[in-house]
Scaffold this motif. Structure first.
Motif, PDB file in Angstrom:
ATOM      1  N   GLY A  93       3.573   0.233  -6.839  1.00 18.38           N
ATOM      2  CA  GLY A  93       3.665   0.214  -8.293  1.00 18.38           C
ATOM      3  C   GLY A  93       4.911  -0.496  -8.775  1.00 18.38           C
ATOM      4  O   GLY A  93       4.873  -1.254  -9.749  1.00 18.38           O
ATOM      5  N   ASN A  94       6.048  -0.273  -8.098  1.00 19.08           N
ATOM      6  CA  ASN A  94       7.294  -0.935  -8.471  1.00 19.08           C
ATOM      7  C   ASN A  94       7.189  -2.440  -8.269  1.00 19.08           C
ATOM      8  O   ASN A  94       7.682  -3.228  -9.094  1.00 19.08           O
ATOM      9  CB  ASN A  94       8.455  -0.384  -7.644  1.00 19.08           C
ATOM     10  N   ILE A  95       6.570  -2.859  -7.175  1.00 21.49           N
ATOM     11  CA  ILE A  95       6.435  -4.294  -6.889  1.00 21.49           C
ATOM     12  C   ILE A  95       5.594  -4.967  -7.965  1.00 21.49           C
ATOM     13  O   ILE A  95       5.931  -6.052  -8.449  1.00 21.49           O
ATOM     14  CB  ILE A  95       5.819  -4.510  -5.494  1.00 21.49           C
ATOM     15  N   ILE A  96       4.500  -4.328  -8.361  1.00 23.18           N
ATOM     16  CA  ILE A  96       3.648  -4.892  -9.407  1.00 23.18           C
ATOM     17  C   ILE A  96       4.406  -5.005 -10.724  1.00 23.18           C
ATOM     18  O   ILE A  96       4.300  -6.002 -11.452  1.00 23.18           O
ATOM     19  CB  ILE A  96       2.380  -4.033  -9.574  1.00 23.18           C
ATOM     20  N   GLN A  97       5.217  -3.987 -11.043  1.00 25.78           N
ATOM     21  CA  GLN A  97       6.022  -4.053 -12.274  1.00 25.78           C
ATOM     22  C   GLN A  97       7.038  -5.188 -12.202  1.00 25.78           C
ATOM     23  O   GLN A  97       7.303  -5.867 -13.199  1.00 25.78           O
ATOM     24  CB  GLN A  97       6.740  -2.724 -12.496  1.00 25.78           C
ATOM     25  N   MET A  98       7.615  -5.412 -11.003  1.00 27.40           N
ATOM     26  CA  MET A  98       8.563  -6.517 -10.837  1.00 27.40           C
ATOM     27  C   MET A  98       7.874  -7.859 -11.061  1.00 27.40           C
ATOM     28  O   MET A  98       8.429  -8.762 -11.715  1.00 27.40           O
ATOM     29  CB  MET A  98       9.175  -6.478  -9.444  1.00 27.40           C
ATOM     30  N   ILE A  99       6.663  -8.011 -10.546  1.00 23.96           N
ATOM     31  CA  ILE A  99       5.915  -9.252 -10.745  1.00 23.96           C
ATOM     32  C   ILE A  99       5.642  -9.480 -12.226  1.00 23.96           C
ATOM     33  O   ILE A  99       5.770 -10.598 -12.743  1.00 23.96           O
ATOM     34  CB  ILE A  99       4.602  -9.219  -9.940  1.00 23.96           C
ATOM     35  N   ASP A 100       5.284  -8.405 -12.940  1.00 27.04           N
ATOM     36  CA  ASP A 100       5.066  -8.521 -14.388  1.00 27.04           C
ATOM     37  C   ASP A 100       6.350  -8.942 -15.098  1.00 27.04           C
ATOM     38  O   ASP A 100       6.319  -9.763 -16.029  1.00 27.04           O
ATOM     39  CB  ASP A 100       4.584  -7.179 -14.948  1.00 27.04           C
ATOM     40  N   GLN A 101       7.504  -8.394 -14.650  1.00 27.15           N
ATOM     41  CA  GLN A 101       8.783  -8.753 -15.266  1.00 27.15           C
ATOM     42  C   GLN A 101       9.118 -10.220 -15.004  1.00 27.15           C
ATOM     43  O   GLN A 101       9.689 -10.907 -15.861  1.00 27.15           O
ATOM     44  CB  GLN A 101       9.898  -7.865 -14.702  1.00 27.15           C
ATOM     45  N   ILE A 102       8.770 -10.720 -13.820  1.00 25.10           N
ATOM     46  CA  ILE A 102       9.018 -12.130 -13.497  1.00 25.10           C
ATOM     47  C   ILE A 102       8.224 -13.027 -14.424  1.00 25.10           C
ATOM     48  O   ILE A 102       8.742 -14.022 -14.962  1.00 25.10           O
ATOM     49  CB  ILE A 102       8.655 -12.415 -12.024  1.00 25.10           C
ATOM     50  N   GLU A 103       6.943 -12.686 -14.630  1.00 23.02           N
ATOM     51  CA  GLU A 103       6.098 -13.489 -15.514  1.00 23.02           C
ATOM     52  C   GLU A 103       6.634 -13.461 -16.942  1.00 23.02           C
ATOM     53  O   GLU A 103       6.679 -14.489 -17.633  1.00 23.02           O
ATOM     54  CB  GLU A 103       4.662 -12.969 -15.483  1.00 23.02           C
ATOM     55  N   PHE A 106      17.289  -8.917 -13.652  1.00 22.56           N
ATOM     56  CA  PHE A 106      17.942  -8.072 -12.642  1.00 22.56           C
ATOM     57  C   PHE A 106      18.222  -6.678 -13.190  1.00 22.56           C
ATOM     58  O   PHE A 106      18.123  -5.687 -12.472  1.00 22.56           O
ATOM     59  CB  PHE A 106      19.226  -8.738 -12.146  1.00 22.56           C
ATOM     60  N   LEU A 107      18.573  -6.596 -14.456  1.00 28.73           N
ATOM     61  CA  LEU A 107      18.786  -5.281 -15.053  1.00 28.73           C
ATOM     62  C   LEU A 107      17.484  -4.482 -15.070  1.00 28.73           C
ATOM     63  O   LEU A 107      17.468  -3.290 -14.762  1.00 28.73           O
ATOM     64  CB  LEU A 107      19.325  -5.438 -16.473  1.00 28.73           C
ATOM     65  N   ASN A 108      16.385  -5.140 -15.409  1.00 26.99           N
ATOM     66  CA  ASN A 108      15.083  -4.464 -15.410  1.00 26.99           C
ATOM     67  C   ASN A 108      14.671  -4.044 -14.007  1.00 26.99           C
ATOM     68  O   ASN A 108      14.098  -2.978 -13.802  1.00 26.99           O
ATOM     69  CB  ASN A 108      14.010  -5.377 -16.006  1.00 26.99           C
ATOM     70  N   ARG A 109      15.007  -4.879 -13.020  1.00 24.18           N
ATOM     71  CA  ARG A 109      14.686  -4.521 -11.641  1.00 24.18           C
ATOM     72  C   ARG A 109      15.427  -3.256 -11.229  1.00 24.18           C
ATOM     73  O   ARG A 109      14.863  -2.348 -10.609  1.00 24.18           O
ATOM     74  CB  ARG A 109      15.086  -5.657 -10.695  1.00 24.18           C
ATOM     75  N   ASN A 110      16.696  -3.158 -11.616  1.00 19.70           N
ATOM     76  CA  ASN A 110      17.482  -1.973 -11.285  1.00 19.70           C
ATOM     77  C   ASN A 110      16.899  -0.719 -11.938  1.00 19.70           C
ATOM     78  O   ASN A 110      16.859   0.362 -11.338  1.00 19.70           O
ATOM     79  CB  ASN A 110      18.931  -2.153 -11.727  1.00 19.70           C
ATOM     80  N   ASN A 111      16.409  -0.875 -13.161  1.00 21.55           N
ATOM     81  CA  ASN A 111      15.803   0.265 -13.858  1.00 21.55           C
ATOM     82  C   ASN A 111      14.520   0.706 -13.172  1.00 21.55           C
ATOM     83  O   ASN A 111      14.231   1.889 -13.051  1.00 21.55           O
ATOM     84  CB  ASN A 111      15.509  -0.090 -15.312  1.00 21.55           C
ATOM     85  N   ILE A 112      13.726  -0.273 -12.680  1.00 18.40           N
ATOM     86  CA  ILE A 112      12.480   0.052 -11.981  1.00 18.40           C
ATOM     87  C   ILE A 112      12.788   0.779 -10.681  1.00 18.40           C
ATOM     88  O   ILE A 112      12.153   1.773 -10.330  1.00 18.40           O
ATOM     89  CB  ILE A 112      11.675  -1.234 -11.694  1.00 18.40           C
ATOM     90  N   ASN A 113      13.796   0.301  -9.940  1.00 17.22           N
ATOM     91  CA  ASN A 113      14.120   0.903  -8.645  1.00 17.22           C
ATOM     92  C   ASN A 113      14.647   2.322  -8.765  1.00 17.22           C
ATOM     93  O   ASN A 113      14.576   3.115  -7.833  1.00 17.22           O
ATOM     94  CB  ASN A 113      15.161   0.043  -7.920  1.00 17.22           C
ATOM     95  N   LYS A 114      15.182   2.680  -9.928  1.00 14.75           N
ATOM     96  CA  LYS A 114      15.733   4.025 -10.137  1.00 14.75           C
ATOM     97  C   LYS A 114      14.649   5.046 -10.455  1.00 14.75           C
ATOM     98  O   LYS A 114      14.908   6.243 -10.469  1.00 14.75           O
ATOM     99  CB  LYS A 114      16.764   4.005 -11.272  1.00 14.75           C
ATOM    100  N   ARG A 115      13.443   4.563 -10.717  1.00 13.55           N
ATOM    101  CA  ARG A 115      12.379   5.500 -11.122  1.00 13.55           C
ATOM    102  C   ARG A 115      11.863   6.289  -9.925  1.00 13.55           C
ATOM    103  O   ARG A 115      11.853   5.829  -8.826  1.00 13.55           O
ATOM    104  CB  ARG A 115      11.222   4.739 -11.781  1.00 13.55           C
ATOM    105  N   LEU A 160       0.810  -1.200   0.000  1.00  9.18           N
ATOM    106  CA  LEU A 160       0.000   0.000   0.000  1.00  9.18           C
ATOM    107  C   LEU A 160       0.853   1.264   0.000  1.00  9.18           C
ATOM    108  O   LEU A 160       0.344   2.367  -0.136  1.00  9.18           O
ATOM    109  CB  LEU A 160      -0.922   0.001   1.234  1.00  9.18           C
ATOM    110  N   ASN A 161       2.154   1.108   0.199  1.00  4.43           N
ATOM    111  CA  ASN A 161       2.997   2.289   0.237  1.00  4.43           C
ATOM    112  C   ASN A 161       3.405   2.701  -1.174  1.00  4.43           C
ATOM    113  O   ASN A 161       2.935   2.154  -2.166  1.00  4.43           O
ATOM    114  CB  ASN A 161       4.223   2.035   1.128  1.00  4.43           C
ATOM    115  N   LYS A 162       4.308   3.663  -1.262  1.00  5.31           N
ATOM    116  CA  LYS A 162       4.681   4.226  -2.556  1.00  5.31           C
ATOM    117  C   LYS A 162       5.393   3.231  -3.451  1.00  5.31           C
ATOM    118  O   LYS A 162       5.546   3.460  -4.653  1.00  5.31           O
ATOM    119  CB  LYS A 162       5.570   5.449  -2.345  1.00  5.31           C
ATOM    120  N   ASN A 163       5.852   2.092  -2.895  1.00  3.03           N
ATOM    121  CA  ASN A 163       6.566   1.097  -3.697  1.00  3.03           C
ATOM    122  C   ASN A 163       5.644   0.086  -4.353  1.00  3.03           C
ATOM    123  O   ASN A 163       6.117  -0.818  -5.048  1.00  3.03           O
ATOM    124  CB  ASN A 163       7.584   0.360  -2.823  1.00  3.03           C
TER     125      ASN A 163
END
Length: 253
Positions: free
Chosen positions: A214-224, A244-253, A209-212
């Motif tokens: 959206g990032n977590i949902i994007q990570m789940i989509d990347q896993i799938e 892992f590269l995509n995860r790093n890009n998501i975390n930088k947003r 529910l916190n500000k992260n």
């Protein structure tokens, strides 16, 4: 208490005893006349015992007459069997290793998947749902097994990579862990299963529910997406590195 069921399911999971047990337990829930308030089979009645032994008259498997694939005659025989009145409330037809269905056979099953006979539940079990036609998948409820077997294969390397995922490790270190320990599709899938489960638990537990969130949902989509890429033939080492590269890009947003 009777539970409502969809008329067709795709169960995705690695073939073997665990998937076989999962399918039989699912069939018990559907066929058992003594389910509990949650719709779970009692496990002890004559119907449950016959499902466990594979001898229940309302449970049947599609026969594979081809050496490596199902034939149209196999589908025709199953469609005919599905038209018979069940002894109980449901007929349960199972197509094991559904990735062996050719496009012709899948198309032959479409009408039955969309408009099955009353009381019919069809289960397609496969280790790769991407082998099925979009028209087949659109007619089924998709379920994916999360095998609880990571302790039997390369558990130390999976634990290590999990720490790297949630930490702030330099990518070259992560790449080295992947290179040394994740050489097979099976090992990659086990890591992805555990990682996706943990991320879902983070969301369900309230942290999502916190500000992260959206990032977590994007990570789940990347896993799938990574899982699908491996099933389509991508090298697991390359696929995990990209994840892992995509995860790093998501975390930088």
């Amino acid at each position: 208490m009777a539970r409502e069921y969809a008329h067709a399911y795709i169960i995705e999971g690695r073939s073997g005893e665990e998937r076989d047990a999962y399918i039989k337990n699912f069939a018990k829930d559907i066929i058992c006349p003594n389910t509990d308030l949650s719709g779970n089979a009692c496990g002890n009645c004559p119907a449950c015992i016959r499902v466990s032994s594979g001898t229940h008259e309302d449970l049947f498997f599609m026969n594979q007459s081809g050496k490596e694939t199902y034939k149209t005659s196999d589908a025709a025989a199953m469609i005919e069997r599905l038209g018979m009145r069940p002894y109980g409330e449901h007929n349960v037809g199972i197509i094991d290793n559904a990735e062996r269905l050719s496009e012709i056979v899948q198309n032959k099953l479409l009408k039955t998947l969309e408009e099955p006979y009353p009381g019919t539940v069809i289960i397609l079990a496969t280790d790769n749902k991407e082998s099925l036609l979009p028209t087949v998948k659109s007619r089924c409820v998709e379920l994916r097994m999360h095998e609880q077997t990571i302790d039997t294969v390369n558990s130390d390397s999976i634990d290590l990579l999990m720490k790297e995922w949630f930490g702030n490790t330099y990518f070259f270190k992560i790449r080295e862990v992947i290179r040394k320990n994740f050489k097979s599709n099976e090992e990659a899938f086990k890591f992805l299963d555990v990682l996706e489960r943990d991320l879902h638990e983070t969301l369900i537990g309230g942290e999502g529910l916190n500000k992260n969130a959206g990032n977590i949902i994007q990570m789940i989509d990347q896993i799938e997406e990574t899982r699908i890429n491996i099933k389509r033939g991508m090298n697991p080492e390359y696929a995990l590195n990209s994840l892992f590269l995509n995860r790093n890009n998501i975390n930088k947003r």
